[in-house]
Motif scaffolding. Structure first.
Motif, short mmCIF file in Angstrom:
data_model
loop_
_atom_site.label_atom_id
_atom_site.label_comp_id
_atom_site.label_asym_id
_atom_site.label_seq_id
_atom_site.Cartn_x
_atom_site.Cartn_y
_atom_site.Cartn_z
N ALA A 355 0.81 -1.28 -0.06
CA ALA A 355 -0.10 -0.12 0.05
C ALA A 355 0.89 1.20 0.16
O ALA A 355 2.09 1.30 0.69
CB ALA A 355 -0.77 0.09 1.05
N VAL A 356 0.61 2.22 -0.93
CA VAL A 356 1.20 3.39 -0.93
C VAL A 356 0.40 4.53 -0.72
O VAL A 356 -0.52 4.77 -1.14
CB VAL A 356 1.88 3.44 -2.53
CG1 VAL A 356 2.74 4.78 -2.51
CG2 VAL A 356 2.58 2.32 -2.67
N ASP A 357 0.96 5.50 0.03
CA ASP A 357 0.43 6.68 0.55
C ASP A 357 0.51 7.67 -1.24
O ASP A 357 1.68 8.21 -1.34
CB ASP A 357 0.85 7.68 1.51
CG ASP A 357 0.13 8.79 1.87
OD1 ASP A 357 -0.54 9.36 1.08
OD2 ASP A 357 0.15 9.37 2.97
N GLY A 358 -0.48 8.11 -1.66
CA GLY A 358 -0.40 8.79 -3.00
C GLY A 358 0.14 10.12 -2.78
O GLY A 358 0.92 10.66 -3.55
N SER A 359 -0.14 10.87 -1.62
CA SER A 359 0.42 12.16 -1.52
C SER A 359 1.82 12.22 -1.06
O SER A 359 2.57 13.44 -1.43
CB SER A 359 -0.43 12.74 -0.38
OG SER A 359 -0.33 12.14 0.83
N THR A 360 2.52 11.38 -0.33
CA THR A 360 3.79 11.23 -0.05
C THR A 360 4.81 10.34 -0.74
O THR A 360 6.02 10.35 -0.67
CB THR A 360 3.72 11.14 1.63
OG1 THR A 360 3.32 9.79 1.85
CG2 THR A 360 3.08 12.05 2.19
N GLY A 361 4.11 9.24 -1.27
CA GLY A 361 4.94 7.97 -1.79
C GLY A 361 5.36 7.04 -0.84
O GLY A 361 6.32 6.33 -1.10
N THR A 362 4.90 7.19 0.47
CA THR A 362 5.33 6.38 1.61
C THR A 362 4.58 4.99 1.38
O THR A 362 3.39 4.81 1.24
CB THR A 362 4.87 7.02 3.05
OG1 THR A 362 5.70 8.19 3.15
CG2 THR A 362 5.56 5.99 3.87
N VAL A 363 5.44 3.93 1.58
CA VAL A 363 4.97 2.64 1.79
C VAL A 363 4.22 2.37 2.98
O VAL A 363 5.32 2.32 4.09
CB VAL A 363 5.69 1.39 1.40
CG1 VAL A 363 5.48 0.12 1.41
CG2 VAL A 363 6.51 1.60 0.02
N THR A 364 2.89 2.43 3.17
CA THR A 364 2.34 2.03 4.50
C THR A 364 1.99 0.64 4.92
O THR A 364 1.72 0.46 6.10
CB THR A 364 0.94 2.99 4.48
OG1 THR A 364 0.11 2.12 3.48
CG2 THR A 364 0.88 4.25 4.12
N ASP A 365 2.18 -0.08 4.01
CA ASP A 365 2.08 -1.61 4.62
C ASP A 365 2.53 -2.44 3.20
O ASP A 365 2.36 -2.00 2.07
CB ASP A 365 0.48 -1.94 4.79
CG ASP A 365 0.34 -3.28 5.53
OD1 ASP A 365 1.25 -3.76 5.84
OD2 ASP A 365 -0.79 -4.01 5.28
N ARG A 366 3.06 -3.61 3.47
CA ARG A 366 3.55 -4.60 2.39
C ARG A 366 3.21 -5.81 2.81
O ARG A 366 2.99 -6.05 4.25
CB ARG A 366 4.75 -4.18 2.07
CG ARG A 366 5.63 -4.74 3.35
CD ARG A 366 7.51 -4.55 2.90
NE ARG A 366 7.89 -3.28 2.79
CZ ARG A 366 8.40 -2.68 1.66
NH1 ARG A 366 8.60 -3.56 0.66
NH2 ARG A 366 8.83 -1.48 1.58
N LEU A 367 3.01 -6.84 1.97
CA LEU A 367 2.67 -8.17 2.17
C LEU A 367 3.50 -8.84 1.05
O LEU A 367 2.93 -9.14 -0.14
CB LEU A 367 1.15 -8.39 2.20
CG LEU A 367 0.82 -10.01 2.31
CD1 LEU A 367 1.23 -10.66 3.74
CD2 LEU A 367 -0.64 -9.99 2.26
#
Length: 485
Positions: A355-367
């Motif tokens: 999952a990626v925060d579109g406004s910051t480009g931060t990966v918020t979760d990964r699986l």
């Protein structure tokens, strides 16, 4: 239960001696008790259920090669001849949105390989469940090349969807679903009992005991050649048939529901990445205790801003290991992140997601697929294999060959029965000598009965049809007794 076999009496007898003339070993004597039971069940299921399995095999052969058929029939949507650098993903999506401004953008699947098109997916309220409208875009020119309805996570186009539904239900709705569930439920039972019969035949009729004799038809017995091919081909296709039966039941109505519950109880379900943005839940105002203040709705999403953010999201996803064909889910609210998940494509063995925060480009979760439970991995691979996608064209050709072998086994089985059928009593089979269960050790009958009850509960269509077979057998037995009187 009882079954009819029109072979000579000595071969149909549970006490038939081995071909060598010696006394059967203890293992063989135990197998002799199971042989008549296996023979009867294999016969009844073969006579009454095999037509459904035959239909499933024929439709499954088409379903197996459906991805390849789709790639030829829909080449104008799936492939482009232009080359050169690709346009920005946001430009491709913008062109598709301009072509269908009346629909809501929900996802985009960037072109996975050179020469492929990008799929821009929209929610269309006029479509059915699991259906979306896809605008196909040339990634090099950012120009739409066409549109079509796509189905499911695999993104099947109408022809493959039609073949899939034909295999699943013959386009007959719920009655058709019952046909396919009955076939999938009994396929593995018939196959395993057939293996018991074939092993018994090899042990009792051949002097050699090596395992290769299970795989070779004995062509020296001209009169039994059809039987030998029937058994040998059945052994060849057995492993794949068992896998197809197991994966087929996961899609069924009644047994599939029990499979789902079992997977939930054992924590074998497919995990999913969380697309909730950190802190989004706590930021939302709590509803008033007296419902007087109302609920403040979150700010609406900005579609134009989301399209612009796609370039960053796609770049971050690729930098974090999502290098295979993937689908990017567009968040429906500002509190959600973009969900990026690898697609089920031919030759794809993993399903990584993040999952990626579109406004910051931060990966918020990964699986990572490596972190899935083992049974979830096996289920994913099994379903992909059933769909002909796991190994690409090789997978599809293998399934096509297996379906051809299954059709051959069924046709040979019916031909053997037809050639040996009794000519009196309207060609109905003659019940064999009865009383096998009374002579069988309780150490065998009690576990078998318990297993049958458990199986009938977990796979209801087996339970119902097994009861029908039992009633038919009782009726045949009563008719035979009446004739003697």
């Amino acid at each position: 239960m009882s079954i009819t076999d029109t072979r000579p009496a000595e071969e149909n007898s549970p006490s038939a001696p081995p071909a060598s003339g010696g006394r059967p070993r203890s293992g063989s004597r135990r197998a002799l008790h199971l042989y008549p039971l296996a023979l009867r069940l294999h016969f009844y299921a073969g006579i009454f259920v095999a037509p459904f399995i035959l239909i499933a095999a024929l439709t499954g052969a088409l379903y197996a090669i459906a991805p390849t058929i789709e790639s030829f029939v829909s080449r104008d949507l799936l492939q482009v001849d232009t080359t050169g650098p690709e346009q920005a993903l946001s430009s491709q999506v913008g062109a598709a949105v301009a072509a269908r401004p009346d629909l809501t953008l929900v996802a985009v699947a960037p072109a996975p390989n050179e020469g492929d098109t990008t799929r821009v997916l929209f929610n269309d309220p006029t479509l059915g469940d699991s259906e979306r409208l896809s605008v196909f875009v040339d990634p090099h020119t950012a120009q739409p090349v066409g549109e079509s309805v796509v189905y499911g996570s695999g993104g099947a186009l109408p022809l493959r969807t039609w073949l899939s539904e034909f295999h699943r239900s013959l386009h007959l709705g719920e009655p058709g679903r019952l046909y396919s569930e009955l076939a999938a439920s009994w396929l593995w039972v018939i196959a395993l009992f057939g293996l018991v019969l074939w092993v018994h035949r090899v042990r009792m009729r051949r002097e050699r005991r090596s395992a290769q004799w299970l795989l070779k038809p004995d062509l020296s017995q001209t009169r039994r050649r059809k039987m030998n091919w029937h058994g040998a081909i059945g052994v060849w296709i057995l492993p794949v048939v068992l896998l197809l039966s197991a994966t087929g039941m996961t899609w069924s109505t009644y047994a599939g529901e029990n499979v789902t519950k079992l997977r939930e109880e054992l924590s074998w379900t497919t995990p999913a990445v969380s697309v909730a943005l950190p802190g989004a839940g706590s930021a939302a105002p709590a509803p008033s205790e007296h419902h007087s203040a109302g609920h403040i709705a979150p700010a609406p999403v900005d579609p134009a801003a989301q399209i612009t953010q796609l370039d960053r999201v796609y770049e971050v996803a690729r930098a974090n290991g999502i290098t295979q064909g993937a689908e990017i889910a567009i968040p429906a609210t500002p509190t959600k992140a973009f969900g990026v998940k690898e697609r089920r494509l031919p030759g794809t063995y993993t399903v990584d997601s993040l999952a990626v925060d579109g406004s910051t480009g931060t990966v918020t979760d990964r699986l990572a697929f490596a972190d899935w439970p083992l049974m979830a991995k096996l289920t994913n691979w099994g379903i992909a294999f059933h769909m002909g996608l796991l190994f690409g064209l090789v997978n599809q050709l293998l399934l096509l060959a297996i379906m051809g072998g299954l059709v051959t086994v069924i046709v040979l089985g019916y031909r053997m029965w037809w050639q040996r059928r009794p000519t009196r009593r309207a060609a109905l089979p003659v019940p064999p000598r009865r009383g096998v269960l009374r002579r069988t050790s309780p150490w065998i009958t009690v576990p078998l009965a318990g297993s049958a009850v458990a199986l009938a509960w977990f796979i209801p269509l087996i339970g119902v049809s097994l009861l029908v077979f039992l009633l038919i057998d009782i009726a045949w037995g009563l008719a035979a007794r009446a004739e003697k009187v």
